[in-house]
Design a protein around this motif. Sequence first.
Motif: not given
Lengths: 269, 269, 269, 269
Positions: C18-29, C225-230, C241-250
């Motif tokens: 989970h740590a590798i997956e999430v950190s990689s996804a954020i790093k790409e963004i 988190h990919p799925d905050p409610d869990k 996590l899927h909203l992070l990029r738009g959040f940062l762009e702004e």
Amino acid sequence: HLPFMLFAGPCAMESRDHAIEVSSAIKEITDDLGIGFVYKTSFDKANRTSLSSKRGVGLNDALPVFAEVKERLGVPVLTDIHERSQCAPVGEVVDVLQIPAFLCRQTDLLIAAAETGRVIKIKKGQFLAPWDMKNVVSKVTDSGNPNVLITERGASFGYNTLVTDFRGVPTMARDTGAPIIFDATHSVQQPGGQGGTSGGQREMVPTLARAAVAVGVAGIFAETHPDPDKAPSDGPNMIPLHLLRGFLEELIELDRVAKARKNLHWFAE
Amino acid sequence: HLPFMLFAGPCAMESRDHAIEVSSAIKEITDDLGIGFVYKTSFDKANRTSLSSKRGVGLNDALPVFAEVKERLGVPVLTDIHERSQCAPVGEVVDVLQIPAFLCRQTDLLIAAAETGRVIKIKKGQFLAPWDMKNVVSKVTDSGNPNVLITERGASFGYNTLVTDFRGVPTMARDTGAPIIFDATHSVQQPGGQGGTSGGQREMVPTLARAAVAVGVAGIFAETHPDPDKAPSDGPNMIPLHLLRGFLEELIELDRVAKARKNLHWFAE
Amino acid sequence: HLPFMLFAGPCAMESRDHAIEVSSAIKEITDDLGIGFVYKTSFDKANRTSLSSKRGVGLNDALPVFAEVKERLGVPVLTDIHERSQCAPVGEVVDVLQIPAFLCRQTDLLIAAAETGRVIKIKKGQFLAPWDMKNVVSKVTDSGNPNVLITERGASFGYNTLVTDFRGVPTMARDTGAPIIFDATHSVQQPGGQGGTSGGQREMVPTLARAAVAVGVAGIFAETHPDPDKAPSDGPNMIPLHLLRGFLEELIELDRVAKARKNLHWFAE
Amino acid sequence: HLPFMLFAGPCAMESRDHAIEVSSAIKEITDDLGIGFVYKTSFDKANRTSLSSKRGVGLNDALPVFAEVKERLGVPVLTDIHERSQCAPVGEVVDVLQIPAFLCRQTDLLIAAAETGRVIKIKKGQFLAPWDMKNVVSKVTDSGNPNVLITERGASFGYNTLVTDFRGVPTMARDTGAPIIFDATHSVQQPGGQGGTSGGQREMVPTLARAAVAVGVAGIFAETHPDPDKAPSDGPNMIPLHLLRGFLEELIELDRVAKARKNLHWFAE
């Protein structure tokens, strides 16, 4: 030291008969207990949470009722005023003019109230510090009326919550020389806490009232109603009338102990 | 989205000449910058901290000056009203009637203001939560006047301190549909903080104004004066007039970016 | 001025994968967007609301994961420490040691953290004023470690509510010289607001983050988190996590405008 | 109902002789007055405002002094602990382990304290609501130790100010069943209010203590010192030792009246 004075009555005047019934019932209790009593009720609820909330019987219908209560029971009466123009007519009849908390910095209202020569009871704004009341009281006394009472009724604490800081009692007494009255029922309000109306924690009224008496207040203000849940306003925080006597008995005992001390605030010497 | 609108002027009207001078100076700046401008000034300071504080020129002397500013500069004017009876005469001349924060729950004042048909700008009480404003706004709109602006100016935070909760901006916009104006100079007030007068943190005005614009407010309210330290009221928080242009330039740039987003509050979908 | 730095990751480490997956996804963004990134996750939730809340994988299991994230992605990592004895082992691997808000005045913890020589990121206690942080920061710098970051995450405002006072950002920057990071997701927490757990207002994260960037913070902290409610903790306030990029762009656009000004806090000159 | 119990002593242990002198002096007073007494003093001040503030004599030097006080005077002793590892050795000697307010949500510390089997006295965090303490207490009781005391010491109210909400006393008693102790001297602290140290309002100690007793607390905690202005910490809020007897006499009278009532919180039935 004198025993504490009670300011009590239903939040809003409902009718002449209701006013006579409730004021008589309270008078019987305070006579039995040997404490002073001022009858309080409002002729208009001018700052309700929403437009659809009930307002009251109005000034013209209320004044004769106040006069009748005074005459029949021999008790002083108190009501709140909201505009300069109400001060003179209300002051013709009513013994204590109460300045609502939201309006406690409205200079013109304070001056017009002062000019009636009546006792002016000022509720401390939820947005004020205890030491801010010195300037508020001066607006009345510098207008030539030395008869001021201050009411503590809680300070804003986050959203929809009030908290009572009892340090305010000796602070305001020291700063102004005015007697401090504790408003035991509005202090447990949860302003706006029910959406269209304010909530309240009736069960906390005796807790805060006991604290206030132990700290040495000159009087207790408490709204009471034969059936609070059917009252047109402030039901959630009013004391049911049948519990008033027990409520007062307890406070009177504490008051006697609290005021037996020569130096109530001896650290402040 | 429209660019933000500026509501500005000296806290209190000092004289006809002063009003013309200051309004003209601000108009020149807002014309250059291409933003809307409403001239604000008070004819009476009705809730000063103490009785010895200056009050203002009064209603009768102020109305012709408001009329002259409108005619000469072609800008709308705003002033605050404190009693029901002031609404009609002020509404004859003034475009925006402002309800002071302490008075924002006085039903009669809100109705009388609504009945002028003018724009009603309501300052959120320091003792209210953002969601409490829904009922306040309804008192005006249910009286038949849909033209309401809400002003955020901070909430009570302990004693003699205000804090601005910027979550209130989208909350109030969502609940009421009214444009939200940020009062950048009263939000830095320290009420009663100087004993007989209120203090202020003038240096924090741009900080809070930037935050407000980034959050998407519809307008900025800012009191300004050629020489704040000599102003009869609110000197500690007013913006010196010579700094106004730079202050606005920065906000306009932020506003452009903030409002370029389609979904300003996209999490709220 | 540098663009703002992002501190992000899931509240609690759940597993190596989970740590590798999430950190990689954020790093790409953040690579795409050209901003710095520090990966944050906790190995232990030491101050959960109740005993039945999940704690975390623990220090021993977490350190190799932190090491792997650093090596694979080339990003610095951050975690919080709760006791003196954790500082040295955590400091062997982790780049930024975070002091929890409740612990920000624990002198021994601050000194032990300082002695690792790592960057020390101190969260301002909910019970502190901005100017109180000067003494807190000195406990680290006077221990020989000048690498301090301060995190703003809201102040207690009544019960179960936090409010962010953005005046704290320039105040703490001026008083300490330390970069100020805004914790956008804990600032919308409602501590204890759900009985056995804390609530949160996820929809207010972008509102407060925009305000913070406009005010000039050096970085944004946001749990995602990919799925905050869990998620095992802090679900109600983490950003999906899927909203992070738009959040940062702004935020990046606002940051560019905010920092283009030479004198961000020009009134403070 | 039992009369109230006193927890008292100097904020910090200064020396063996000082501890014997002060504990003996307090014991003489409480014996005369017929109330219980637990001697309190700290071996380490772990969260002082600044690094230059004095810390204390340390754990190793303090434990023999605690043992001597217990043996000579036959009084239980109380001290605060800051890290898990301190619990076991302190629990060997000390009767009541106190959890500092900032640390009241640190799960490991609560569990380690619980495991000593001693009485655990938890100070309510300045950042918590009264109803939040239920989960805090459960961390101890669910660890197998039912002996918990809760201490009220004020809640954050704006900056550098605490306010005591006395509604918390019946609320916490109802929610947890634990006795509620009122910390009369820390409740008047002004945290960080003097820059490098905390201020205090010593003159308000009796005011708040009277309120607490009237509300029905099980005990009063008060720091006291023969010469507060020369004490290494908390001087501004400690009670001068020569005033302790009068302070207690007054509280005992109020306590007797308050607890004579069968139903102390009769509205809560």
